[in-house]
Design an enzyme around this catalytic site. Structure first.
Site, PDB file in Angstrom:
ATOM      1  N   GLN A  95      -3.099 -10.974  -4.353  1.00 42.23           N
ATOM      2  CA  GLN A  95      -2.041 -11.928  -4.010  1.00 42.23           C
ATOM      3  C   GLN A  95      -1.619 -11.693  -2.576  1.00 42.23           C
ATOM      4  O   GLN A  95      -1.558 -10.534  -2.154  1.00 42.23           O
ATOM      5  CB  GLN A  95      -0.851 -11.682  -4.944  1.00 42.23           C
ATOM      6  CG  GLN A  95       0.097 -12.835  -4.973  1.00 42.23           C
ATOM      7  CD  GLN A  95       1.026 -12.728  -6.171  1.00 42.23           C
ATOM      8  OE1 GLN A  95       0.620 -12.298  -7.250  1.00 42.23           O
ATOM      9  NE2 GLN A  95       2.267 -13.093  -5.979  1.00 42.23           N
ATOM     10  N   ASN A 144      -1.872 -10.008   4.978  1.00 40.05           N
ATOM     11  CA  ASN A 144      -2.920  -9.053   5.357  1.00 40.05           C
ATOM     12  C   ASN A 144      -2.519  -7.603   5.150  1.00 40.05           C
ATOM     13  O   ASN A 144      -2.962  -6.713   5.877  1.00 40.05           O
ATOM     14  CB  ASN A 144      -3.344  -9.262   6.826  1.00 40.05           C
ATOM     15  CG  ASN A 144      -3.917 -10.646   7.030  1.00 40.05           C
ATOM     16  OD1 ASN A 144      -4.565 -11.171   6.127  1.00 40.05           O
ATOM     17  ND2 ASN A 144      -3.662 -11.242   8.181  1.00 40.05           N
ATOM     18  N   ARG A 145      -1.642  -7.391   4.186  1.00 39.77           N
ATOM     19  CA  ARG A 145      -1.193  -6.021   3.849  1.00 39.77           C
ATOM     20  C   ARG A 145      -0.452  -5.337   5.001  1.00 39.77           C
ATOM     21  O   ARG A 145      -0.327  -4.117   5.023  1.00 39.77           O
ATOM     22  CB  ARG A 145      -2.379  -5.137   3.406  1.00 39.77           C
ATOM     23  CG  ARG A 145      -3.178  -5.733   2.237  1.00 39.77           C
ATOM     24  CD  ARG A 145      -2.301  -5.838   0.998  1.00 39.77           C
ATOM     25  NE  ARG A 145      -3.038  -6.262  -0.191  1.00 39.77           N
ATOM     26  CZ  ARG A 145      -2.737  -7.357  -0.896  1.00 39.77           C
ATOM     27  NH1 ARG A 145      -1.743  -8.158  -0.529  1.00 39.77           N
ATOM     28  NH2 ARG A 145      -3.410  -7.655  -1.980  1.00 39.77           N
ATOM     29  N   LEU A 146       0.007  -6.142   5.966  1.00 42.02           N
ATOM     30  CA  LEU A 146       0.770  -5.557   7.080  1.00 42.02           C
ATOM     31  C   LEU A 146       2.259  -5.735   6.795  1.00 42.02           C
ATOM     32  O   LEU A 146       2.970  -6.516   7.427  1.00 42.02           O
ATOM     33  CB  LEU A 146       0.346  -6.213   8.406  1.00 42.02           C
ATOM     34  CG  LEU A 146      -1.129  -5.963   8.744  1.00 42.02           C
ATOM     35  CD1 LEU A 146      -1.539  -6.676  10.033  1.00 42.02           C
ATOM     36  CD2 LEU A 146      -1.411  -4.452   8.865  1.00 42.02           C
TER      37      LEU A 146
END
Ligand SMILES: Cc1cc2nc3c(=O)[nH]c(=O)nc-3n(C[C@H](O)[C@H](O)[C@H](O)COP(=O)(O)O)c2cc1C
Length: 232
Positions: free
Chosen positions: A24, A208-210
């Protein structure tokens, strides 16, 4: 206690989804230092208000995962319900003879995680665990429904029992000891634990998992907190 035979193979059945394929993207929010409240407790109050707002989809916003560890450092974790918070810390209630109760007594370090996935947020607090005052426990116990008050007496939490019948028998016995209308005393083995945080981290999912991670850390001076951004 009898238990079913183990499956013939250790492979998951064909209907089990592959967790590696569940993905997600988090894009609803952001967290910048200039948005943060002056104190962790004000910031927690803001996010807790968001989590309890009807329609946000957070079930049991006060459910939190409480981690403790034994004296030799073996961790354990479980869900509990937050029952209070203020600048001193986060309060939960439990049986002091349960695994968590025993661990908190022998090793005073603990952690709480509030998993507010519907908001793409989590809060992680780490610190020391102490018992709340007896007066505070008794005030809270008195506010609980009678069934829960009896339940606290009934359950020797975390002990192995033969069957549910043990609980039913003890419940009936205690209900007879304190009939409706008679106040149920606070069990001496039951009460509040306060996690006194050294750090409280506010995590907001980003693309983007940032993700954004902003952490309040207690400075050496007792009442001063430093805010730091952590790499996601
Ligand atoms: C949503 C939810 C809320 C819970 N709330 C509490 C609670 O407030 N206090 C408590 O002692 N156990 C609570 N439990 C049960 C604990 O997760 C756990 O099973 C129990 O406290 C025994 O843990 P222990 O053997 O690790 O000490 C809750 C469980 C769930 C799933």
């Amino acid at each position: 206690m009898p238990h079913p035979d183990p499956p013939a193979s250790d492979e998951a059945g064909p209907d089990a989804p592959d967790p590696a394929g569940l993905r997600q993207s988090y894009q609803t929010g952001r967290l910048e230092p200039d948005q943060l409240a002056a104190t962790w407790v004000e910031q927690f109050a803001r996010w807790f208000a968001d989590a309890t707002t009807p329609g946000t989809g957070v079930p049991e916003a006060n459910a939190t995962v409480f981690a403790t560890a034994s004296a030799d450092g073996r961790p354990s974790a479980r869900t509990v319900l937050l029952k209070g918070f203020d600048q001193r810390g986060f309060v939960i209630y439990t049986n002091y003879t349960s695994r968590k109760g025993r661990e908190a007594a022998e090793n005073p370090f603990g952690s709480l995680v509030f998993p507010w996935y519907a908001l793409e947020r989590q809060v992680v607090a780490i610190g020391t665990v102490e018992r709340v005052s007896r007066a505070e426990t008794e005030r809270y116990f008195a506010s609980r429904p009678r069934g829960s008050q009896l339940g606290a007496w009934v359950s020797h939490q975390s002990q192995i029992i033969e069957s549910r019948d043990v609980l039913a028998a003890r419940d009936a016995e205690l209900a007879a000891r304190w009939p409706t209308g008679t106040p149920v005393p606070t069990p001496p083995f039951w009460g509040g634990l306060r996690l006194v945080p050294d750090t409280v981290e506010f995590w907001q999912g980003r693309t983007n998992r940032l993700h954004d991670r902003l952490r309040y850390r207690r400075a050496c001076a007792a009442d001063r907190w430093i805010v730091e951004r952590l790499s996601p």
